[in-house]
Design a protein around this motif. Structure first.
Motif, PDB file in Angstrom:
ATOM      1  N   GLY A 122       4.733   3.535   4.447  1.00 28.20           N
ATOM      2  CA  GLY A 122       5.932   2.739   5.228  1.00 28.20           C
ATOM      3  C   GLY A 122       6.005   1.494   5.422  1.00 28.20           C
ATOM      4  N   LEU A 123       5.237   0.671   4.562  1.00 29.48           N
ATOM      5  CA  LEU A 123       5.277  -0.867   4.730  1.00 29.48           C
ATOM      6  C   LEU A 123       6.667  -0.990   4.005  1.00 29.48           C
ATOM      7  CD1 LEU A 123       1.792  -1.379   3.359  1.00 29.48           C
ATOM      8  CD2 LEU A 123       2.642  -2.338   5.573  1.00 29.48           C
ATOM      9  N   PRO A 124       7.008  -2.350   4.215  1.00 24.50           N
ATOM     10  CA  PRO A 124       8.315  -2.803   4.138  1.00 24.50           C
ATOM     11  C   PRO A 124       9.052  -2.836   2.668  1.00 24.50           C
ATOM     12  CG  PRO A 124       7.273  -4.559   4.948  1.00 24.50           C
ATOM     13  CD  PRO A 124       6.540  -3.659   5.163  1.00 24.50           C
ATOM     14  N   GLU A 125       8.110  -2.753   1.875  1.00 28.37           N
ATOM     15  CA  GLU A 125       8.541  -2.989   0.206  1.00 28.37           C
ATOM     16  C   GLU A 125       9.196  -1.704  -0.087  1.00 28.37           C
ATOM     17  OE1 GLU A 125       6.304  -4.960  -3.429  1.00 28.37           O
ATOM     18  OE2 GLU A 125       5.120  -4.400  -1.983  1.00 28.37           O
ATOM     19  N   ALA A 126      10.441  -1.926  -0.409  1.00 29.04           N
ATOM     20  CA  ALA A 126      11.353  -0.748  -0.974  1.00 29.04           C
ATOM     21  C   ALA A 126      12.370  -1.401  -1.854  1.00 29.04           C
ATOM     22  CB  ALA A 126      11.828   0.057   0.237  1.00 29.04           C
ATOM     23  N   TYR A 127      12.901  -0.763  -3.120  1.00 26.66           N
ATOM     24  CA  TYR A 127      13.859  -0.903  -3.812  1.00 26.66           C
ATOM     25  C   TYR A 127      14.830   0.134  -4.486  1.00 26.66           C
ATOM     26  CZ  TYR A 127      10.210  -4.760  -3.740  1.00 26.66           C
ATOM     27  OH  TYR A 127       9.473  -5.689  -3.424  1.00 26.66           O
ATOM     28  N   GLU A 128      15.983  -0.328  -4.764  1.00 28.09           N
ATOM     29  CA  GLU A 128      16.985   0.694  -5.687  1.00 28.09           C
ATOM     30  C   GLU A 128      17.879   0.038  -6.396  1.00 28.09           C
ATOM     31  OE1 GLU A 128      20.648   3.345  -3.679  1.00 28.09           O
ATOM     32  OE2 GLU A 128      19.108   2.601  -2.245  1.00 28.09           O
ATOM     33  N   GLY A 129      17.939   0.677  -7.314  1.00 29.55           N
ATOM     34  CA  GLY A 129      18.609   0.246  -8.399  1.00 29.55           C
ATOM     35  C   GLY A 129      19.151   1.574  -9.402  1.00 29.55           C
ATOM     36  N   THR A 130      19.847   0.941 -10.370  1.00 29.10           N
ATOM     37  CA  THR A 130      20.317   1.686 -11.818  1.00 29.10           C
ATOM     38  C   THR A 130      19.611   1.441 -12.779  1.00 29.10           C
ATOM     39  OG1 THR A 130      22.441   2.371 -10.407  1.00 29.10           O
ATOM     40  CG2 THR A 130      22.407   2.823 -12.833  1.00 29.10           C
ATOM     41  N   ALA A 131      19.041   2.457 -13.702  1.00 25.78           N
ATOM     42  CA  ALA A 131      18.349   2.006 -14.842  1.00 25.78           C
ATOM     43  C   ALA A 131      18.682   2.963 -15.971  1.00 25.78           C
ATOM     44  CB  ALA A 131      16.888   1.995 -14.480  1.00 25.78           C
ATOM     45  N   ILE A 132      18.478   2.566 -17.012  1.00 26.19           N
ATOM     46  CA  ILE A 132      18.486   3.238 -18.473  1.00 26.19           C
ATOM     47  C   ILE A 132      16.966   3.587 -18.685  1.00 26.19           C
ATOM     48  CG2 ILE A 132      18.977   2.978 -20.909  1.00 26.19           C
ATOM     49  CD1 ILE A 132      21.099   0.508 -20.242  1.00 26.19           C
ATOM     50  N   VAL A 133      16.937   4.811 -19.434  1.00 26.01           N
ATOM     51  CA  VAL A 133      15.569   5.525 -19.365  1.00 26.01           C
ATOM     52  C   VAL A 133      15.194   5.475 -20.940  1.00 26.01           C
ATOM     53  CG1 VAL A 133      14.369   7.552 -19.229  1.00 26.01           C
ATOM     54  CG2 VAL A 133      16.299   7.041 -17.658  1.00 26.01           C
ATOM     55  N   THR A 134      13.903   5.167 -21.133  1.00 24.27           N
ATOM     56  CA  THR A 134      13.282   5.228 -22.349  1.00 24.27           C
ATOM     57  C   THR A 134      12.145   6.269 -22.080  1.00 24.27           C
ATOM     58  OG1 THR A 134      13.758   2.850 -23.107  1.00 24.27           O
ATOM     59  CG2 THR A 134      12.060   4.134 -24.151  1.00 24.27           C
ATOM     60  N   TRP A 135      11.952   7.102 -23.095  1.00 24.67           N
ATOM     61  CA  TRP A 135      11.141   8.421 -22.742  1.00 24.67           C
ATOM     62  C   TRP A 135      10.202   8.517 -24.023  1.00 24.67           C
ATOM     63  CZ3 TRP A 135      10.512  12.037 -18.907  1.00 24.67           C
ATOM     64  CH2 TRP A 135       9.668  13.388 -19.497  1.00 24.67           C
ATOM     65  N   ALA A 136       8.947   8.313 -23.887  1.00 22.11           N
ATOM     66  CA  ALA A 136       7.976   8.099 -25.010  1.00 22.11           C
ATOM     67  C   ALA A 136       6.750   9.549 -24.843  1.00 22.11           C
ATOM     68  CB  ALA A 136       7.564   6.904 -25.518  1.00 22.11           C
ATOM     69  N   PRO A 137       6.755  10.357 -25.069  1.00 24.48           N
ATOM     70  CA  PRO A 137       5.583  11.345 -24.972  1.00 24.48           C
ATOM     71  C   PRO A 137       4.527  10.761 -25.808  1.00 24.48           C
ATOM     72  CG  PRO A 137       7.417  12.672 -25.860  1.00 24.48           C
ATOM     73  CD  PRO A 137       7.697  11.166 -25.813  1.00 24.48           C
ATOM     74  N   SER A 138       3.198  10.877 -24.844  1.00 21.17           N
ATOM     75  CA  SER A 138       1.977  10.172 -25.411  1.00 21.17           C
ATOM     76  C   SER A 138       1.073  11.055 -26.641  1.00 21.17           C
ATOM     77  CB  SER A 138       0.901   9.984 -24.293  1.00 21.17           C
ATOM     78  OG  SER A 138       1.490   9.161 -23.074  1.00 21.17           O
ATOM     79  N   GLY A 139       1.245  12.269 -26.614  1.00 21.18           N
ATOM     80  CA  GLY A 139       0.659  13.100 -27.638  1.00 21.18           C
ATOM     81  C   GLY A 139      -0.840  12.987 -27.359  1.00 21.18           C
ATOM     82  N   GLY A 140      -1.614  13.299 -28.177  1.00 16.15           N
ATOM     83  CA  GLY A 140      -3.308  13.241 -27.852  1.00 16.15           C
ATOM     84  C   GLY A 140      -3.796  14.377 -28.515  1.00 16.15           C
ATOM     85  N   GLU A 141      -5.018  14.480 -28.145  1.00 14.14           N
ATOM     86  CA  GLU A 141      -5.763  15.649 -28.650  1.00 14.14           C
ATOM     87  C   GLU A 141      -5.662  17.016 -28.040  1.00 14.14           C
ATOM     88  OE1 GLU A 141     -10.154  14.528 -28.364  1.00 14.14           O
ATOM     89  OE2 GLU A 141      -9.601  12.497 -29.006  1.00 14.14           O
TER      90      GLU A 141
END
Length: 155
Positions: free
Chosen positions: A111-130
């Motif tokens: 509930g602290l005052p920091e809050a933001y809103e916008g429109t964004a383009i998405v990059t999606w990169a699965p990490s993979g792993g063992e």
């Protein structure tokens, strides 16, 4: 008198606008976030001139924003579906035009005052792993337009 304490990185909450109109009428939480790295970098140009007495001058000419996060993929193993916000991010990352953009907001969950809103383009990169690794994805939200200061929705 209370002693100030250090804020924790896990204070951030991220939500996607899942409404078809992207009008902020259906905010849903992105769950499973394990890393959260917001940045809003100004573009600063050298505006020095002979009249400054040898002191450098600088002018802010623009700004960009980006949000990097890592999520643990969440699934419903009974119905064989991914969490809806995770799937919306993945689908947007493969789209073009307006379908490649998501409407997001992030804010301090305490509930602290920091809050933001916008429109964004998405990059999606699965990490993979063992074979013992969790299914994690690196997501980058690159701002397309302004990152607005908003009133914290939980304030």
């Amino acid at each position: 008198m209370t002693t100030p304490v250090t804020a924790l990185a896990r204070r951030w909450a991220l939500q996607l606008d899942m409404s078809a109109a992207q009008d902020g009428s259906d905010w849903q939480s992105v769950i499973g976030v394990t890393e959260f790295n917001p940045a809003a970098e100004p573009n600063i140009e050298d505006s020095s001139d002979f009249d400054s007495g040898g002191w450098a001058g600088n002018t802010k000419t623009g700004q960009s924003w980006e949000l990097g996060l890592t999520i643990n993929r969440r699934i419903n193993d009974q119905t064989k579906v991914y969490h809806p916000t995770h799937e919306a991010l993945r689908v947007a990352s493969f789209a073009s035009g307006s379908a490649s953009r998501v409407h997001v907001r992030y804010y301090d969950r305490n509930g602290l005052p920091e809050a933001y809103e916008g429109t964004a383009i998405v990059t999606w990169a699965p990490s993979g792993g063992e074979y013992t690794a969790l299914d994690q994805v690196e997501v980058t939200l690159t701002g397309d337009g302004p990152l607005l200061l908003i009133t914290n929705p939980v304030a």
